[in-house]
Enzyme design. Structure first.
Site, PDB file in Angstrom:
ATOM      1  N   CYS A  23      31.896  -6.593 -69.985  1.00 38.28           N
ATOM      2  CA  CYS A  23      32.591  -6.093 -68.794  1.00 38.28           C
ATOM      3  C   CYS A  23      34.071  -6.002 -69.131  1.00 38.28           C
ATOM      4  CB  CYS A  23      32.359  -7.068 -67.637  1.00 38.28           C
ATOM      5  SG  CYS A  23      33.202  -6.623 -66.112  1.00 38.28           S
ATOM      6  N   CYS A  76      34.298   1.263 -68.923  1.00 40.16           N
ATOM      7  CA  CYS A  76      33.567   0.362 -68.022  1.00 40.16           C
ATOM      8  C   CYS A  76      32.109   0.482 -68.423  1.00 40.16           C
ATOM      9  CB  CYS A  76      33.751   0.800 -66.567  1.00 40.16           C
ATOM     10  SG  CYS A  76      32.626  -0.011 -65.405  1.00 40.16           S
TER      11      CYS A  76
HETATM   12  N1  DGL Z   1      31.000  -3.188 -65.791  1.00 33.94           N
HETATM   13  C1  DGL Z   1      32.336  -3.564 -65.538  1.00 33.94           C
HETATM   14  C2  DGL Z   1      33.316  -3.098 -66.592  1.00 33.94           C
HETATM   15  O1  DGL Z   1      32.951  -2.885 -67.730  1.00 33.94           O
HETATM   16  C3  DGL Z   1      32.929  -3.546 -64.160  1.00 33.94           C
HETATM   17  C4  DGL Z   1      32.218  -3.027 -62.992  1.00 33.94           C
HETATM   18  C5  DGL Z   1      32.755  -3.593 -61.696  1.00 33.94           C
HETATM   19  O2  DGL Z   1      33.689  -3.027 -61.113  1.00 33.94           O
HETATM   20  O3  DGL Z   1      32.219  -4.616 -61.301  1.00 33.94           O
HETATM   21  O4  DGL Z   1      34.481  -2.943 -66.328  1.00 33.94           O
END
Ligand code: DGL
Length: 260
Positions: free
Chosen positions: A70, A180
């Protein structure tokens, strides 16, 4: 011992997908903070508190390494987690360097969550790799919700992306960086909108290579019967329907994998 892959939600499955391919004899724990997704529109302090809770849970399970799959959690909290815990912690940052290494002349558009775009880590990364000022940043918060709702290429998603990206003259760009992990599900939709000269770039391969390097360094690679346990915010996922939902995300990622 198991390897944890952690995300606010189902975006981290894109890293799990590649990690399992590269490490077919490891055991994995996948943790999606489904009670609190999205992180990208929360305050930095809120994200830090949520990441700390997830780490307490995963360290309590005795995992040997944590992949923060993330970009948002990495941006807000990985420095503090590394201070707190002594196990290998592999973070993720938008693959701007990879994009610039592929083509150092044309522009690069990084799309990510608002927390990642505004964060100091992003600023430091850009200062470090973007000497020619070729990188633009653009937040796409709604894609996370669409991904969590399994809505990947509806007219609404197409309209949203077309509207958000309409301000860019893509003849000047060589790539769009998926900053993301949730955005990996939309490669086909991005491809419908972007011209052929713009490549899609993600950081999953680099993250998995870094995981392997860090495990090797501490002699932590193992040869086990492969397995994956799934958790939603600390609750083990065992319900058939939910496991089926996760499987259908992984299948979609399989279809998106080869798209660049
Ligand atoms: N999957 C996450 C990232 O790589 C974030 C998604 C969210 O906003 O929770 O930034």
């Amino acid at each position: 011992m198991k390897i944890a892959v952690f995300d606010s939600g189902i975006g981290g499955l894109s890293v799990l997908y590649e990690a399992r391919k590269a490490l077919p004899q490891e055991e994995f724990v996948f943790f999606a903070d489904e009670d609190n997704v999205p992180y990208g529109t929360k305050s930095k302090e809120e994200v830090q508190a949520l990441v700390a809770d997830a780490f307490d849970f995963l360290v309590g399970k005795g995992v040997k390494a944590i992949v923060v799959a993330c970009n948002t959690a990495t941006s807000a909290a990985v420095t503090e987690m590394r201070r707190r815990y002594d196990l290998p912690i592999i973070g993720m940052e938008p693959a701007a360097k990879k994009a610039l290494d592929m083509d150092g002349e044309h522009r690069v558009l990084v799309v990510a969550t608002p927390v990642t775009v505004k964060g100091n880590k992003m600023k430091v990364l850009i200062e470090h790799v973007d000497k020619q000022h070729l990188v633009d940043l653009h937040p796409l918060p709604r894609l996370v919700e669409y991904a969590e709702n399994q809505e990947f290429n509806s007219q609404a998603v197409l309209d949203y992306l077309a509207r958000e990206l309409s301000v860019y003259d893509f003849s000047q760009y060589s790539s769009l960086v998926l900053g993301c992990t949730h955005f990996n599900y939309f490669k086909d939709t991005f491809r419908e909108i972007l011209p052929g000269n713009v490549s899609l770039v993600d950081g999953n391969g680099g993250t998995v290579r870094e995981l392997i390097r860090r495990l090797k360094e501490r002699n932590l690679l193992e040869k086990n019967a492969p397995s994956t346990e799934y958790y939603y915010s600390g609750r083990r996922v065992q319900d058939k329907e939910e496991l089926h939902r996760l499987e259908s995300y992984l299948q979609r990622l399989g279809r998106m994998y080869a798209l660049t």
